[in-house]
Scaffold this motif. Structure first.
Motif, PDB file in Angstrom:
ATOM      1  N   PRO A 122       0.806  -1.230   0.000  1.00 25.71           N
ATOM      2  CA  PRO A 122       0.000   0.000   0.000  1.00 25.71           C
ATOM      3  C   PRO A 122       0.833   1.272   0.000  1.00 25.71           C
ATOM      4  O   PRO A 122       0.465   2.261  -0.648  1.00 25.71           O
ATOM      5  N   THR A 123       1.968   1.272   0.696  1.00 32.13           N
ATOM      6  CA  THR A 123       2.805   2.481   0.747  1.00 32.13           C
ATOM      7  C   THR A 123       3.352   2.825  -0.632  1.00 32.13           C
ATOM      8  O   THR A 123       3.300   3.985  -1.068  1.00 32.13           O
ATOM      9  N   ALA A 124       3.882   1.824  -1.339  1.00 26.85           N
ATOM     10  CA  ALA A 124       4.431   2.077  -2.680  1.00 26.85           C
ATOM     11  C   ALA A 124       3.330   2.443  -3.671  1.00 26.85           C
ATOM     12  O   ALA A 124       3.528   3.298  -4.542  1.00 26.85           O
ATOM     13  N   ALA A 125       2.157   1.795  -3.536  1.00 22.17           N
ATOM     14  CA  ALA A 125       1.057   2.098  -4.454  1.00 22.17           C
ATOM     15  C   ALA A 125       0.572   3.533  -4.282  1.00 22.17           C
ATOM     16  O   ALA A 125       0.326   4.244  -5.263  1.00 22.17           O
ATOM     17  N   LEU A 126       0.416   3.970  -3.040  1.00 20.42           N
ATOM     18  CA  LEU A 126       0.002   5.354  -2.794  1.00 20.42           C
ATOM     19  C   LEU A 126       1.131   6.333  -3.083  1.00 20.42           C
ATOM     20  O   LEU A 126       0.879   7.503  -3.396  1.00 20.42           O
ATOM     21  N   GLY A 127       2.389   5.861  -2.986  1.00 21.48           N
ATOM     22  CA  GLY A 127       3.515   6.738  -3.281  1.00 21.48           C
ATOM     23  C   GLY A 127       3.579   7.159  -4.739  1.00 21.48           C
ATOM     24  O   GLY A 127       4.203   8.179  -5.057  1.00 21.48           O
ATOM     25  N   HIS A 128       2.929   6.388  -5.636  1.00 21.45           N
ATOM     26  CA  HIS A 128       2.908   6.777  -7.048  1.00 21.45           C
ATOM     27  C   HIS A 128       2.115   8.058  -7.272  1.00 21.45           C
ATOM     28  O   HIS A 128       2.280   8.712  -8.308  1.00 21.45           O
ATOM     29  N   TYR A 213      -1.407  -6.168 -29.063  1.00 27.27           N
ATOM     30  CA  TYR A 213      -0.150  -6.264 -28.308  1.00 27.27           C
ATOM     31  C   TYR A 213       0.012  -5.071 -27.366  1.00 27.27           C
ATOM     32  O   TYR A 213       0.409  -5.241 -26.209  1.00 27.27           O
ATOM     33  N   VAL A 214      -0.298  -3.863 -27.848  1.00 30.53           N
ATOM     34  CA  VAL A 214      -0.164  -2.662 -27.015  1.00 30.53           C
ATOM     35  C   VAL A 214      -1.131  -2.714 -25.835  1.00 30.53           C
ATOM     36  O   VAL A 214      -0.783  -2.316 -24.710  1.00 30.53           O
ATOM     37  N   PHE A 215      -2.331  -3.199 -26.069  1.00 32.11           N
ATOM     38  CA  PHE A 215      -3.321  -3.306 -24.993  1.00 32.11           C
ATOM     39  C   PHE A 215      -2.787  -4.175 -23.857  1.00 32.11           C
ATOM     40  O   PHE A 215      -2.832  -3.790 -22.680  1.00 32.11           O
ATOM     41  N   VAL A 216      -2.253  -5.337 -24.201  1.00 29.69           N
ATOM     42  CA  VAL A 216      -1.737  -6.256 -23.184  1.00 29.69           C
ATOM     43  C   VAL A 216      -0.433  -5.727 -22.588  1.00 29.69           C
ATOM     44  O   VAL A 216      -0.187  -5.870 -21.383  1.00 29.69           O
ATOM     45  N   LEU A 217       0.401  -5.094 -23.406  1.00 26.90           N
ATOM     46  CA  LEU A 217       1.667  -4.550 -22.904  1.00 26.90           C
ATOM     47  C   LEU A 217       1.432  -3.473 -21.853  1.00 26.90           C
ATOM     48  O   LEU A 217       2.108  -3.440 -20.810  1.00 26.90           O
ATOM     49  N   LEU A 218       0.476  -2.583 -22.097  1.00 24.74           N
ATOM     50  CA  LEU A 218       0.178  -1.537 -21.111  1.00 24.74           C
ATOM     51  C   LEU A 218      -0.384  -2.139 -19.822  1.00 24.74           C
ATOM     52  O   LEU A 218      -0.065  -1.667 -18.731  1.00 24.74           O
ATOM     53  N   LEU A 219      -1.196  -3.172 -19.949  1.00 27.93           N
ATOM     54  CA  LEU A 219      -1.692  -3.837 -18.739  1.00 27.93           C
ATOM     55  C   LEU A 219      -0.544  -4.452 -17.949  1.00 27.93           C
ATOM     56  O   LEU A 219      -0.533  -4.401 -16.712  1.00 27.93           O
ATOM     57  N   SER A 220       0.439  -5.018 -18.650  1.00 24.91           N
ATOM     58  CA  SER A 220       1.593  -5.589 -17.939  1.00 24.91           C
ATOM     59  C   SER A 220       2.413  -4.504 -17.258  1.00 24.91           C
ATOM     60  O   SER A 220       2.974  -4.724 -16.172  1.00 24.91           O
ATOM     61  N   LEU A 221       2.490  -3.316 -17.871  1.00 22.29           N
ATOM     62  CA  LEU A 221       3.213  -2.212 -17.229  1.00 22.29           C
ATOM     63  C   LEU A 221       2.465  -1.708 -15.992  1.00 22.29           C
ATOM     64  O   LEU A 221       3.091  -1.374 -14.981  1.00 22.29           O
ATOM     65  N   TYR A 222       1.145  -1.663 -16.082  1.00 21.66           N
ATOM     66  CA  TYR A 222       0.362  -1.299 -14.885  1.00 21.66           C
ATOM     67  C   TYR A 222       0.551  -2.335 -13.786  1.00 21.66           C
ATOM     68  O   TYR A 222       0.604  -2.003 -12.606  1.00 21.66           O
ATOM     69  N   LEU A 223       0.638  -3.601 -14.197  1.00 21.38           N
ATOM     70  CA  LEU A 223       0.854  -4.671 -13.219  1.00 21.38           C
ATOM     71  C   LEU A 223       2.222  -4.540 -12.563  1.00 21.38           C
ATOM     72  O   LEU A 223       2.365  -4.772 -11.354  1.00 21.38           O
ATOM     73  N   GLN A 224       3.226  -4.157 -13.372  1.00 16.44           N
ATOM     74  CA  GLN A 224       4.587  -4.033 -12.837  1.00 16.44           C
ATOM     75  C   GLN A 224       4.654  -2.978 -11.737  1.00 16.44           C
ATOM     76  O   GLN A 224       5.426  -3.124 -10.771  1.00 16.44           O
ATOM     77  N   GLU A 225       3.859  -1.929 -11.839  1.00 17.58           N
ATOM     78  CA  GLU A 225       3.881  -0.876 -10.824  1.00 17.58           C
ATOM     79  C   GLU A 225       3.282  -1.331  -9.501  1.00 17.58           C
ATOM     80  O   GLU A 225       3.500  -0.663  -8.487  1.00 17.58           O
ATOM     81  N   ASN A 226       2.550  -2.427  -9.504  1.00 14.94           N
ATOM     82  CA  ASN A 226       1.819  -2.824  -8.307  1.00 14.94           C
ATOM     83  C   ASN A 226       2.215  -4.189  -7.756  1.00 14.94           C
ATOM     84  O   ASN A 226       1.540  -4.708  -6.862  1.00 14.94           O
ATOM     85  N   VAL A 227       3.273  -4.799  -8.284  1.00  9.52           N
ATOM     86  CA  VAL A 227       3.733  -6.090  -7.749  1.00  9.52           C
ATOM     87  C   VAL A 227       5.176  -5.957  -7.280  1.00  9.52           C
ATOM     88  O   VAL A 227       5.885  -5.032  -7.637  1.00  9.52           O
TER      89      VAL A 227
END
Length: 227
Positions: A122-128, A213-227
């Motif tokens: 939660p700290t890193a997620a809110l830190g964004h 490909y771009v649709f899935v790639l952006l979702l993976s980047l959003y996932l990277q910010e939260n794992v």
């Protein structure tokens, strides 16, 4: 004229059955399924190699916990790519030109990444929402801006996919109508327009694959910010 152009984006109905339902089911029937044989056929071999290569490319920057999403995101990639390509065939309907369907894919997956981030870190997620080193007077404005940008992400995903496919379909139809209208008046010009239409169709095939490909790639980047 406008109505005839945009009628292609309305889901047709045959015998009371909306054809968008059939268009959503067909891609799953076209993809070959693996079997238990040691030596598969060429189609399955190429499919396995492509899926493996694309999976490595997409999940290379993602942390190990995010690799659990590989099966779901790659299934989504193949599904969107198949729908986009089938929509380029004559007398077909492209479900991904509907913003409601694309938002139905984007919002739940984006929300899942946000919930994972808030649950695990939660700290890193809110830190964004507040970059490090921000001057104190700018903190309220930056928090508001970052919050808005966070909630705009699923809308950007859905609108990007819808707009690119819609623009391509409209352009193809406009050029095809121009080629048909010039056929009797200027056959040579009509042949040149048909050549442009062929090149545009090749471009649309590339766009159909790239946008999935771009649709899935952006979702993976959003996932990277939260794992």
């Amino acid at each position: 004229m406008n109505l005839s152009l945009f009628d292609q984006f309305a889901s047709p109905i045959f015998l009371g059955i909306p054809l968008i339902a059939i268009a959503l089911l067909i891609p799953t029937l076209l993809l070959p399924s693996p079997n238990n044989r040691w030596i598969n056929n060429r189609i399955l071999t190429i499919q396995t190699w492509l899926i493996s290569s694309i999976t490595k490319q997409i999940f290379l920057p993602v942390n190990i916990p995010g690799h659990k999403w590989a099966l779901m995101l790659m299934s989504l990639l193949l599904y969107l790519m198949t729908i986009n390509l089938l929509g380029l065939l004559p007398y077909t309907f492209t479900p991904t030109t509907q913003l409601s369907m694309n938002m139905g894919f984007a919002v739940p997956l984006w929300l899942a990444t946000v919930i994972i981030g808030l649950r695990n870190q939660p700290t890193a997620a809110l830190g964004h929402l507040l970059p490090e080193g921000t001057p104190t007077p700018l903190i309220p404005a930056l928090v508001i801006i970052e919050t808005i940008s966070l909630f705009i992400r699923p809308l950007a995903l859905g609108v990007r996919l819808t707009a690119n496919l819609t623009a391509g379909h409209l352009l193809i139809q406009l050029i095809a109508m121009a080629a048909y209208a010039l056929l009797s008046m200027a056959p040579v010009v009509s042949a040149l327009v048909v050549l442009v239409l062929f090149l545009l169709t090749l471009l649309e095939i590339a766009v159909a694959m790239i946008q999935a490909y771009v649709f899935v790639l952006l979702l993976s980047l959003y996932l990277q910010e939260n794992v």
